[in-house]
Write a protein that holds these residues in place. Structure first.
Motif, short mmCIF file in Angstrom:
data_model
loop_
_atom_site.label_atom_id
_atom_site.label_comp_id
_atom_site.label_asym_id
_atom_site.label_seq_id
_atom_site.Cartn_x
_atom_site.Cartn_y
_atom_site.Cartn_z
N LYS A 114 24.92 -39.28 -31.69
CA LYS A 114 25.25 -38.98 -30.60
C LYS A 114 23.65 -38.99 -30.31
O LYS A 114 22.40 -38.05 -30.89
N VAL A 115 23.37 -39.56 -29.00
CA VAL A 115 22.20 -39.13 -28.87
C VAL A 115 21.42 -38.42 -27.54
O VAL A 115 22.16 -38.05 -27.03
N TYR A 116 20.62 -37.25 -28.26
CA TYR A 116 19.94 -35.86 -27.62
C TYR A 116 18.30 -36.06 -26.57
O TYR A 116 17.72 -37.50 -27.59
N ALA A 117 18.31 -35.53 -25.56
CA ALA A 117 16.88 -34.98 -25.60
C ALA A 117 16.92 -33.54 -25.67
O ALA A 117 17.67 -33.25 -25.32
N VAL A 118 16.11 -33.53 -26.82
CA VAL A 118 16.05 -32.07 -27.14
C VAL A 118 15.12 -31.37 -26.53
O VAL A 118 14.01 -31.35 -26.85
N PRO A 119 15.20 -30.23 -25.74
CA PRO A 119 15.24 -28.98 -25.09
C PRO A 119 14.06 -28.27 -26.27
O PRO A 119 14.13 -27.43 -26.82
N MET A 120 12.52 -28.51 -25.98
CA MET A 120 11.83 -27.44 -26.35
C MET A 120 10.83 -26.35 -25.76
O MET A 120 10.03 -27.15 -25.10
N VAL A 121 10.84 -25.37 -26.01
CA VAL A 121 9.83 -24.02 -25.52
C VAL A 121 9.01 -23.77 -26.49
O VAL A 121 9.63 -23.27 -27.42
N ILE A 122 7.47 -24.45 -26.33
CA ILE A 122 6.85 -24.62 -27.11
C ILE A 122 5.24 -23.94 -26.48
O ILE A 122 5.30 -24.98 -25.69
N GLU A 123 4.44 -23.40 -27.41
CA GLU A 123 3.41 -23.47 -26.62
C GLU A 123 2.29 -24.04 -28.00
O GLU A 123 0.57 -24.67 -27.22
N GLU A 124 2.76 -24.61 -28.59
CA GLU A 124 1.57 -24.97 -29.89
C GLU A 124 1.25 -26.61 -29.53
O GLU A 124 2.55 -26.70 -28.52
N SER A 125 0.02 -27.14 -29.71
CA SER A 125 0.26 -28.34 -29.17
C SER A 125 0.20 -29.41 -29.55
O SER A 125 0.36 -29.31 -31.80
N SER A 126 0.76 -30.77 -29.75
CA SER A 126 1.34 -31.87 -30.73
C SER A 126 2.44 -31.48 -31.51
O SER A 126 3.86 -32.58 -31.97
N VAL A 127 3.44 -30.34 -31.25
CA VAL A 127 4.80 -30.28 -31.80
C VAL A 127 5.62 -30.85 -31.00
O VAL A 127 6.97 -31.92 -32.19
N VAL A 128 5.93 -31.03 -29.59
CA VAL A 128 7.20 -32.05 -29.18
C VAL A 128 6.74 -33.58 -29.59
O VAL A 128 7.37 -34.72 -29.76
N ALA A 129 5.62 -33.84 -28.97
CA ALA A 129 5.29 -35.10 -29.37
C ALA A 129 5.35 -35.86 -30.85
O ALA A 129 6.21 -36.45 -31.36
N ALA A 130 5.16 -34.63 -31.91
CA ALA A 130 5.41 -34.94 -33.20
C ALA A 130 7.20 -34.77 -33.66
O ALA A 130 7.64 -35.33 -34.56
N ALA A 131 8.24 -34.45 -33.33
CA ALA A 131 9.09 -34.33 -33.33
C ALA A 131 9.63 -35.71 -32.86
O ALA A 131 10.56 -36.18 -33.01
N SER A 132 9.34 -35.52 -31.05
CA SER A 132 10.21 -37.20 -30.79
C SER A 132 9.56 -37.92 -31.69
O SER A 132 10.16 -39.60 -31.25
N ALA A 133 8.27 -38.31 -32.74
CA ALA A 133 8.19 -39.60 -32.62
C ALA A 133 8.56 -39.42 -33.80
O ALA A 133 9.22 -40.55 -34.22
N ALA A 134 8.96 -38.46 -35.07
CA ALA A 134 9.74 -38.34 -36.15
C ALA A 134 11.28 -38.78 -35.25
O ALA A 134 12.12 -39.40 -35.83
N ALA A 135 11.78 -38.18 -34.00
CA ALA A 135 13.26 -39.21 -34.15
C ALA A 135 13.30 -40.41 -33.14
O ALA A 135 14.23 -41.01 -33.99
N LYS A 136 12.84 -40.65 -32.98
CA LYS A 136 11.98 -42.07 -32.44
C LYS A 136 12.17 -42.79 -33.54
O LYS A 136 12.65 -44.18 -34.27
N TYR A 137 11.47 -42.96 -34.92
CA TYR A 137 11.37 -43.21 -37.16
C TYR A 137 12.31 -43.49 -37.29
O TYR A 137 12.46 -44.50 -36.78
N TRP A 138 12.91 -42.42 -37.11
CA TRP A 138 14.74 -42.18 -37.58
C TRP A 138 16.12 -42.71 -36.72
O TRP A 138 17.01 -42.96 -37.36
N GLN A 139 15.82 -43.09 -35.46
CA GLN A 139 17.02 -43.62 -34.28
C GLN A 139 17.17 -44.91 -34.88
O GLN A 139 18.29 -45.29 -34.89
N SER A 140 16.12 -45.98 -35.33
CA SER A 140 16.55 -46.93 -35.90
C SER A 140 16.83 -47.34 -37.60
O SER A 140 16.70 -48.22 -38.15
N ARG A 141 16.91 -46.38 -38.02
CA ARG A 141 16.79 -46.03 -39.74
C ARG A 141 18.46 -44.92 -39.77
O ARG A 141 18.39 -44.44 -40.99
N GLY A 142 19.63 -45.13 -38.42
CA GLY A 142 20.44 -44.54 -39.30
C GLY A 142 20.12 -43.21 -38.74
O GLY A 142 21.91 -41.85 -38.47
N GLY A 143 19.21 -42.04 -37.72
CA GLY A 143 19.21 -40.63 -37.08
C GLY A 143 20.05 -39.90 -38.69
O GLY A 143 19.38 -39.99 -39.48
#
Length: 441
Positions: free
Chosen positions: A75-104
């Motif tokens: 199942k595909v999710y957009a995951v809500p994240m509340v955080i003030e630290e730079s790069s966390v949401v960007a990094a999670a998004s990049a990893a999610a996209k990477y694994w999306q095409s490899r079985g998730g």
């Protein structure tokens, strides 16, 4: 002479009075407006926020971001994240996209029991517990039937009661360790209410139970409270694919060499507590952000997680990596005692929005999504560490914070980002470049 900074009855002040007192004694006069800057325009909403805590003199905004492309259990999710630290949401998004095409991401809730403890002093002998426990269990369960029947109708309730002796504290120290199912609620209030009722019944039992001898009637209840240590409320998340399919979008990185270095980094965190703490903090960057977004208790989650990481007597990484027959598997196991109904999940309007974004998951589904977010964050951090280094991506994001602190305009932001593309970012360097831009004109 009484220090004017000391005060009695502060909680009885109105919010405006509290703000004025705080400004008079601790802040500059111009800072008074900062305390009201983020007030909700809707007075009813502000009342709800104020009642979350005590002496609330201001709202403290946090960024509410979304990490898309999380494929979790098909199942595909957009995951809500509340955080003030730079790069966390960007990094999670990049990893999610990477694994999306490899079985998730795949997940499994291993167990979902929560614990509570009733501690008491008792004059009886430890060996008497086995004979007395069955009747005691029947009695305390019967005494709380009205408290547990609604939870039982939802599939929860009291699962088991164990009577433990704690001679390390004192020879007369005992506890009832009670396991609970709480369905889709976190269950803290339910657990504490049941335990306190058990305590009242335990006192009555000591007085009128015919099986007790005169010497066994001395009983004192010390305290009743849930435990945030939840080793039986555990979820596993993992990703897996052949190494040959693990092309890394960084020039010149061989997939097999990357997998080898990645596993080596995880193995270090399994054995070195200094590295393990930082490694697990990275996992919790992803987990806590979703915990906060959904109105759950990140402090309880953190406490349970770090206890779990040290469950064999040595603090270790929560994630593990295996390579078998050229297949890469990266997995994370951690305790997550969550709720999707009741408490802040219902009262906070953005927590409600977060749960809507996730499709109104039950507690088990949310455990899986949250674990996937932690694993994604861990994967992204380790991928950077063993390839380009962590600072390249982090400082790219941190640059925007530096520019905000220096009051940069949109044009200045663009020029500065171009200047520092591929270069080391520092506050001093950015400030000097901005000053040069402004001199030019």
């Amino acid at each position: 002479m009484t220090d004017p900074k000391q005060i009695n009855g502060f909680s009885r002040f109105t919010k405006d009075q509290q703000r004025c007192w705080l400004t008079e004694h601790f802040l500059r006069p111009d800072q008074l407006s900062e305390l009201s800057r983020f007030d909700a325009e809707d007075g009813k909403l502000q009342d709800v926020i104020d009642n979350f805590s005590e002496n609330t003199v201001a709202n403290f905004p946090m960024p509410f971001g979304v990490a898309p492309n999380f494929l979790v259990d098909g199942k595909v999710y957009a995951v809500p994240m509340v955080i003030e630290e730079s790069s966390v949401v960007a990094a999670a998004s990049a990893a999610a996209k990477y694994w999306q095409s490899r079985g998730g991401f795949r997940t499994e809730v291993i167990a979902s029991e929560k614990l509570g403890q009733l501690h008491f002093r008792w004059s009886g002998k430890p060996e008497r517990r086995a004979a007395l426990l069955p009747a005691l269990c029947t009695r305390v369960r019967a005494s709380t039937k009205s408290l547990t029947e609604r939870m039982e109708a939802r599939g929860g309730g009291v699962r088991n009661i164990t009577w433990k002796h704690l001679p390390e504290v004192s020879e007369d120290c005992y506890q009832l360790l009670v396991s609970f199912g709480t369905a889709d609620s976190m269950g803290a209030n339910f657990i504490n209410t049941v335990l306190e009722a058990y305590g009242q019944e335990l006192r009555r039992w000591a007085v009128d139970c015919p099986e007790l001898t005169a010497e066994e009637r001395d009983l004192e209840v010390i305290m009743a409270i849930l435990s945030n240590n939840t080793p039986n409320c555990v979820v596993k998340a993992w990703v897996e694919c052949p190494i040959e399919k693990m092309a890394i979008p960084v020039g010149g990185v061989d997939p097999f060499d990357f997998a080898r270095r990645f596993k080596y980094a995880v193995d270090i965190a399994r054995e070195d507590p200094y590295r393990a703490v930082t490694h697990n903090k990275g996992i919790m960057n992803g987990v806590d952000a979703v915990v906060l977004a959904t109105g759950n208790d990140f402090r309880a989650i953190e406490a349970a997680t770090h206890a779990f990481a040290a469950r064999d007597g040595k603090y270790r990484s929560l994630s593990q990596c295996r390579i078998d027959n050229d297949v890469f598997r990266f997995e994370l196991t951690l305790p997550l005692a969550l709720g999707t109904v009741g408490g802040l999940t219902k009262l906070h309007p953005l927590a409600n929005v977060a749960l809507d974004v996730l499709g109104r998951p039950g507690a088990h589904e949310l455990m899986g999504v949250m674990a996937a977010a932690g694993l994604a964050q861990n994967f992204a951090a380790l991928r950077s560490l063993v390839t380009t280094g962590i600072q390249k991506g982090h400082m790219k994001m941190h640059l925007q914070n530096i520019l905000s602190s220096l009051g940069a305009t949109a044009t200045e932001r663009t020029r500065t980002a171009e200047k520092f593309n591929g270069e080391t970012v520092s506050h001093h360097g950015v400030r000097e470049f901005l000053e040069e831009l402004r001199r030019e004109g």
